[in-house]
Design a protein around this motif. Structure first.
Motif, mmCIF file in Angstrom:
data_model
loop_
_atom_site.group_PDB
_atom_site.id
_atom_site.type_symbol
_atom_site.label_atom_id
_atom_site.label_comp_id
_atom_site.label_asym_id
_atom_site.label_seq_id
_atom_site.Cartn_x
_atom_site.Cartn_y
_atom_site.Cartn_z
ATOM 1 N N ILE A 48 -11.465 -16.576 -10.837
ATOM 2 C CA ILE A 48 -10.117 -17.910 -10.776
ATOM 3 C C ILE A 48 -9.842 -17.527 -12.345
ATOM 4 O O ILE A 48 -8.347 -17.972 -12.542
ATOM 5 C CB ILE A 48 -11.465 -19.053 -11.456
ATOM 6 C CG1 ILE A 48 -11.867 -19.693 -9.714
ATOM 7 C CG2 ILE A 48 -10.519 -20.662 -12.026
ATOM 8 C CD1 ILE A 48 -10.983 -19.165 -8.484
ATOM 9 N N ARG A 77 -5.896 -17.742 -13.284
ATOM 10 C CA ARG A 77 -5.356 -18.606 -14.068
ATOM 11 C C ARG A 77 -4.794 -17.487 -15.066
ATOM 12 O O ARG A 77 -3.494 -18.505 -16.114
ATOM 13 C CB ARG A 77 -6.354 -18.834 -14.708
ATOM 14 C CG ARG A 77 -6.417 -20.855 -16.272
ATOM 15 C CD ARG A 77 -7.282 -21.529 -16.178
ATOM 16 N NE ARG A 77 -6.697 -22.818 -16.259
ATOM 17 C CZ ARG A 77 -8.055 -23.155 -17.407
ATOM 18 N NH1 ARG A 77 -9.180 -23.298 -16.934
ATOM 19 N NH2 ARG A 77 -7.410 -24.934 -17.675
ATOM 20 N N PHE A 127 -7.920 -26.339 -10.575
ATOM 21 C CA PHE A 127 -9.290 -25.399 -10.944
ATOM 22 C C PHE A 127 -10.610 -25.291 -11.175
ATOM 23 O O PHE A 127 -12.069 -24.946 -10.916
ATOM 24 C CB PHE A 127 -8.953 -24.638 -12.730
ATOM 25 C CG PHE A 127 -7.730 -24.074 -12.586
ATOM 26 C CD1 PHE A 127 -8.002 -22.601 -11.656
ATOM 27 C CD2 PHE A 127 -6.535 -23.387 -13.163
ATOM 28 C CE1 PHE A 127 -6.923 -21.548 -12.014
ATOM 29 C CE2 PHE A 127 -5.614 -23.228 -12.876
ATOM 30 C CZ PHE A 127 -6.133 -21.608 -12.127
ATOM 31 N N ARG A 139 -13.448 -24.066 -8.518
ATOM 32 C CA ARG A 139 -14.531 -24.232 -8.911
ATOM 33 C C ARG A 139 -16.175 -25.147 -8.367
ATOM 34 O O ARG A 139 -17.207 -23.848 -7.895
ATOM 35 C CB ARG A 139 -15.025 -24.508 -10.516
ATOM 36 C CG ARG A 139 -14.699 -22.856 -11.575
ATOM 37 C CD ARG A 139 -15.041 -23.946 -12.813
ATOM 38 N NE ARG A 139 -14.256 -22.743 -13.749
ATOM 39 C CZ ARG A 139 -12.726 -23.006 -14.492
ATOM 40 N NH1 ARG A 139 -12.309 -24.199 -14.428
ATOM 41 N NH2 ARG A 139 -12.566 -22.142 -15.621
#
Length: 499
Positions: free
Chosen positions: A141, A145, A199, A203
């Motif tokens: 992630i 990002r 995000f 997660r």
């Protein structure tokens, strides 16, 4: 009766009044504290409800994603870790596991060097598969990002394996976008709160996909056996027997261990008829293995005489070449920059165990150069790939070579070199990660409406390609997996010419 009731009421009223008359100041001092505690409880409850609702929303596609179910396929994903060479080794094992279990392999990105570490299998001290999967997910992630995502298929050439239908693959970004119900490659927004929410949802989705909430019937099966308890085999007729390597008594007593390593047949344990067979996704932890004390640390599958397809794959995955753009860059540097026969020296000096063995690392190089000098070749051209910055060469053997410019001519590649940048741009444009794998019809979110990615760090791969073309030989650091990778490239003659 009325008098009795009245007396009870009066007694209560009197006692109630009496308590307030005795402790009025104490209660007044407690009011601010009570208000703060109430506020904390309210905010915590609100946060809990918010998280619960988010988890509920995310869990809907996981039971199970209608897009994935519509494919009528089953998938396997795993948690790569450590440096690139270890990740490549795991990738080969993942190809093998996917083929044996007849599942589509979810191709992961290349993780930052040692961003995720497994631990030590020989010492029985490793991250659990669930923790490892979650660590890998969180790092991926961050790569997305930071716009630094690059697929393993962008680096390693899978064209032959895919074109011959030897394996079925799907890019991690496509798979997770379908699984989580959102286009993860475009998880950017000018609205910072919206982006953070995206995000956070990812997660939480990753927590579920990592198996932290247990298995999901016919959706997710998490393989929680690891190298402490299991050695995976195939067609060995030894399912359930004890492995030859076990923790010794000293280690058991010192670490209070109770592990017993058994050999398990991967097909019998996770194939048709097993509890894992019906799950849409099979989730492994680490798939890294290495020989150790007469056994393998985790996967002991080197042949499959009764399975021609697996036997074919075992030979093919022994060496997986880099994509053409990387190999072309290596050849270009050898031909147009070095322009003469050269020796490649891979010197790992700063990382892990290698930083304490400089003398041994340089010894083989000295011996090889002395041998070349005897041939009358002057100057000897040397391509150096090392983690020691050039500014720190002065007091090392490399500094001596630089100063002796009549006898030696050294070459290096750097990240800022035009060749490296140009090759990185070609890789981004090629987009092999999305070409070599299934992309559902109408699925066009990946990379088309997002901020452009940053150029990937590909210096290591080009350096290895350069070393594959060194006609005067190769000197690698003992114990380095990078050196082993280069030796394999040279053995398979990936460079069509030797400079």
């Amino acid at each position: 009766m009325e008098a009795a009731n009245l007396n009870r009421a009066n007694r209560w009223k009197k006692r109630h009044t009496h308590r307030f008359s005795v402790f009025p100041q104490s209660l007044l001092t407690l009011i601010p504290t009570l208000l703060v505690l109430s506020l904390i409880f309210f905010l915590s409850y609100k946060h809990f409800v918010s998280d619960f609702l988010q988890m509920s929303r995310i869990s809907q596609p996981l039971q199970c994603s209608s897009q994935l179910e519509a494919l009528g396929d089953k998938f396997i994903w795993y948690a790569p870790h450590s440096g690139f060479s270890n990740q490549l080794s795991e990738f080969k094992n993942a190809i093998l596991m996917a083929a044996i279990l007849n599942r589509t392999l979810v191709i992961p990105p290349v993780l930052d060097h040692h961003a995720v570490a497994l631990g030590s299998c020989p010492k029985f001290r490793v991250l659990s598969p669930k923790d490892l999967r979650l660590s890998v997910w969180n790092h991926i992630i961050e790569l997305i990002r930071g716009r630094r995502y690059i697929s393993m298929a962008d680096i390693v050439d899978l064209s032959e394996l895919v074109s011959t239908s030897a394996i079925r693959v799907i890019d991690f970004r496509v798979f997770v976008s379908m699984w989580c119900g959102m286009e993860i490659d475009c998880a950017y927004s000018e609205d910072s709160e919206k982006e953070l929410s995206m995000f956070e949802n990812l997660r939480q989705c990753g927590s579920l996909l990592s198996g932290n909430n247990g298995n999901w019937n016919k959706c997710l099966y998490s393989v929680d056996e690891d190298c402490r308890t299991t050695v995976w085999t195939y067609q060995k007729n030894e399912d359930g027997v004890l492995d030859s390597f076990q923790p010794d008594e000293q280690l058991k007593n010192k670490k209070n261990l109770s592990f017993v390593r058994r050999r398990q047949d991967i097909y019998k344990s996770l194939g048709p008829g097993s509890g894992a067979a019906s799950a849409t996704v099979l989730a492994f932890g680490s798939l890294f293995t290495a020989p150790y004390k007469g056994s393998e640390s985790y996967i002991d599958i080197h042949d499959a005489p009764r399975d021609p397809h697996t036997e074919y794959l075992l030979k093919k995955i022994e060496f997986l070449p880099f994509v053409p753009e990387i190999m072309s860059a290596g050849k270009e540097f050898a031909l147009e920059t070095v322009k003469a026969p050269f020796l490649c020296a891979q010197l790992r000096l700063l990382d892990g165990q290698f930083k304490n063995h400089w003398e041994a690392t340089f010894l083989r190089l000295k011996q090889q150069l002395e041998s070349l000098k005897q041939t009358g070749l002057h100057p000897v051209h040397i391509f150096v790939m090392t983690d020691l910055p050039i500014g720190n060469w002065t007091r090392s053997y490399l500094g001596n070579l630089v100063r002796d410019s009549n006898a030696f001519k050294l070459f290096v590649l750097r990240e800022e070199d035009e060749l490296v940048k140009r090759t990185a741009k070609k890789l981004v444009a090629a987009g092999y990660g999305l070409k070599f794998g299934f992309v559902p019809e109408g699925f066009d979110g990946i990379g088309k409406h997002c901020h452009p990615p940053l150029l990937p760090d590909i210096l290591l791969y080009i350096e290895e390609a350069v070393c594959s073309c060194a006609s005067l030989g190769f000197v690698g650091t003992a114990g380095s997996t990078i050196a082993e990778s280069i030796e394999l490239m040279r053995k398979n003659a990936v460079c069509l010419f030797k400079v």
